[in-house]
Design a protein around this motif. Sequence first.
Motif, mmCIF file in Angstrom:
data_model
loop_
_atom_site.group_PDB
_atom_site.id
_atom_site.type_symbol
_atom_site.label_atom_id
_atom_site.label_comp_id
_atom_site.label_asym_id
_atom_site.label_seq_id
_atom_site.Cartn_x
_atom_site.Cartn_y
_atom_site.Cartn_z
ATOM 1 N N SER A 74 -16.370 16.618 -52.601
ATOM 2 C CA SER A 74 -15.718 17.372 -51.525
ATOM 3 C C SER A 74 -15.636 18.847 -51.861
ATOM 4 O O SER A 74 -15.918 19.707 -51.025
ATOM 5 N N THR A 93 -14.451 12.480 -47.448
ATOM 6 C CA THR A 93 -14.390 13.933 -47.596
ATOM 7 C C THR A 93 -13.563 14.569 -46.485
ATOM 8 O O THR A 93 -12.715 15.428 -46.732
ATOM 9 N N LEU A 112 -3.988 17.260 -59.306
ATOM 10 C CA LEU A 112 -4.751 16.623 -58.230
ATOM 11 C C LEU A 112 -4.691 15.108 -58.409
ATOM 12 O O LEU A 112 -4.498 14.606 -59.519
ATOM 13 N N SER A 172 -6.038 11.453 -58.911
ATOM 14 C CA SER A 172 -7.127 11.080 -59.810
ATOM 15 C C SER A 172 -7.724 9.731 -59.470
ATOM 16 O O SER A 172 -8.388 9.112 -60.293
ATOM 17 N N ARG A 180 -9.864 13.960 -46.951
ATOM 18 C CA ARG A 180 -9.239 14.835 -47.945
ATOM 19 C C ARG A 180 -8.913 16.200 -47.344
ATOM 20 O O ARG A 180 -7.829 16.744 -47.554
ATOM 21 N N LEU A 207 -6.313 17.495 -51.819
ATOM 22 C CA LEU A 207 -6.630 16.751 -53.046
ATOM 23 C C LEU A 207 -5.394 16.559 -53.921
ATOM 24 O O LEU A 207 -5.452 15.857 -54.931
ATOM 25 N N ASP A 230 -5.034 23.766 -60.609
ATOM 26 C CA ASP A 230 -5.540 23.794 -59.235
ATOM 27 C C ASP A 230 -6.034 25.185 -58.857
ATOM 28 O O ASP A 230 -6.988 25.343 -58.099
ATOM 29 N N VAL A 260 -12.304 19.762 -62.004
ATOM 30 C CA VAL A 260 -11.588 18.774 -61.207
ATOM 31 C C VAL A 260 -10.908 17.761 -62.122
ATOM 32 O O VAL A 260 -9.741 17.389 -61.924
ATOM 33 N N SER A 295 -13.666 13.686 -55.146
ATOM 34 C CA SER A 295 -13.053 15.017 -55.120
ATOM 35 C C SER A 295 -14.058 16.092 -55.481
ATOM 36 O O SER A 295 -14.103 17.165 -54.873
#
Lengths: 210, 210
Positions: free
Chosen positions: A168, B199, A157, A159, B202, A207, A95, A148, A165
Motif C-alpha cells: 500500500s 489497499t 503501525l 502488524s 487501509r 495503517l 511512522d 514499515v 502495508s
Amino acid sequence: MRPADDRVRLKKEGGRYHHGNLKDALVLAAERSIAKSGSTDLPLRDVAKLAGVSHAAAYRHFVSKTALLAEVAVRGFASLKEKLLAAVEVAKAPDARLIELGVAYVTFALESSGSFRVMFDSALKPFTQFPGLAEAAAESLAVFQRVVKEAADAGALRSDDLNGSVTSAWALIHGHAVLLLDDHLALGVEDAATSARGTMRRLVDGLRAR
Amino acid sequence: MRPADDRVRLKKEGGRYHHGNLKDALVLAAERSIAKSGSTDLPLRDVAKLAGVSHAAAYRHFVSKTALLAEVAVRGFASLKEKLLAAVEVAKAPDARLIELGVAYVTFALESSGSFRVMFDSALKPFTQFPGLAEAAAESLAVFQRVVKEAADAGALRSDDLNGSVTSAWALIHGHAVLLLDDHLALGVEDAATSARGTMRRLVDGLRAR
DNA sequence: ATCTGATGTTGCCCATGGAAACATCGGTGG
DNA sequence: CCACCGATGTTTCCATGGGCAACATCAGAT
C-alpha cells in the motif's frame, strides 16, 4: 611526438578520438535527454551526439539501446535507495520515517525524472534480463519493507499484514509520483512535497495500530 | 443487384476492397496488440495487418499513429468511467463505495491492460492536443471526486481536504494498478482484486472522519 | 450509367537501431 | 624504444517502421 603528448594536445583542442569515459557520458546524456523530453523513447543517435560521439560508439559499451536504458535504471535505483535511506534518517518517530520515505520517493521522481521514467518503463521488463537491475530494484523496495517493519515493531503501525502495508505504501507514493510526473495532478512542482506528505499521512493513519 | 447486397456478398467472401468499419477494427487491434505485448510501442504496420489492411490505410482514419493511440485512450477512459459507475452501485455504505471504486479501477487495468497502458502513456501528453481525450479523462476522475464527496457528506470520511483525499485515493489505486501490470508486485492476477480491496480499505481507514 | 468523394493499395523517402569493416589510440613485451 | 594488439570510435550498410504521394476501387448521387 609521443602518444601521451598527442593525448594532451588533442584533449586541449577537444579533437580527441577516444572519449575517455564514454559509458558514463552516455548514461548521463540519456538521463538528461529523457528528463527533458519526458519520454523514454529517445533516439540513440541523439544520445551519442550529446556525448560527442558517433552513434555506433555506444555499442562498445552496451549490447543494445535497451541495455543503455537498463544501466540508467540500475544507477537510478541505486540513487533512489540512497535518497530513501537519507530521508529515513531525518525523522525519529517510526511512522514519521515512513512519511519522509514517501516524500523522498516523490522528490526523487521529480528531480531525477529521467531515471525514474526509465526505471519503470515497460521496455525493461523483465528486470531479470539485465544483470544487476532486479537486485538494484529489490534493494530500493527493501527500504520500504524495513521502515514499515520497524514501525510495526515499534507499535506505531498494525502488524497483521506487513506485506500488504508495504504494498500500500509503495503503491500510494508510486502512484502519486507517476501522476505528478505526467501532469495528471493539478499541482505545481513546489507543492509536490507537501501533497506527498499529506498523502502519506493519510495512509499512515489507516495503517496505524488500533 | 443493389449496393447493400454487394457489401453483404463481399463480406461473406472476405474479398472486399473496402473494409467497412476500419476505424473500429484498428482501435480494437491496437488494444489487443498492446495488451499482448505489454508495450504501447507497437508497429502501426502490425496493427494494420491485424485489421487485414495495408499500413497506409490507417491514415484515412487517423492523422498519425499517435492519434490512433489517442482514440484507444478516449474509448478506454469512457469504458473505465462506465466500469467505475457500475462498481459504485453495488455497494451501499459510502466508504464501501469508494473501496469498490478502487477494486473496479484495478480490475479494469488488468482486463483492459492495452487500453490502460495507452491511457497513461506519456506519448499522449498533453491530453489537450487530442480532441475529447482531456474530457474523457476528466470524466473518469470525476467519479472519484463524486464518490469521495458523497462519502464525506455522509460523514463517513473527513471533509477538511476533499481534493487531497481524492488525490490520495486515485494515486493509491493507480499505483497499485501500475505496479501490478508491470509485475512489480509478487501477486497473481487472481489476488489482484483482493489486494486492491485491502489497499483501499487501509486508505479509507486513514481518510475516516475522527 | 457516369462522376465523385471516400477508402485502400503500392511505392517511395527518411529516421533509427544495429552489424561490419576500417581507423586510431595507448599500454606492453621483445 | 618501438612494433604489436586489444580496446574504443568511425564510416558504411541494411532492415524496420512512420508517413506521404500517386494510383485503384467502390458506393451513392445525379
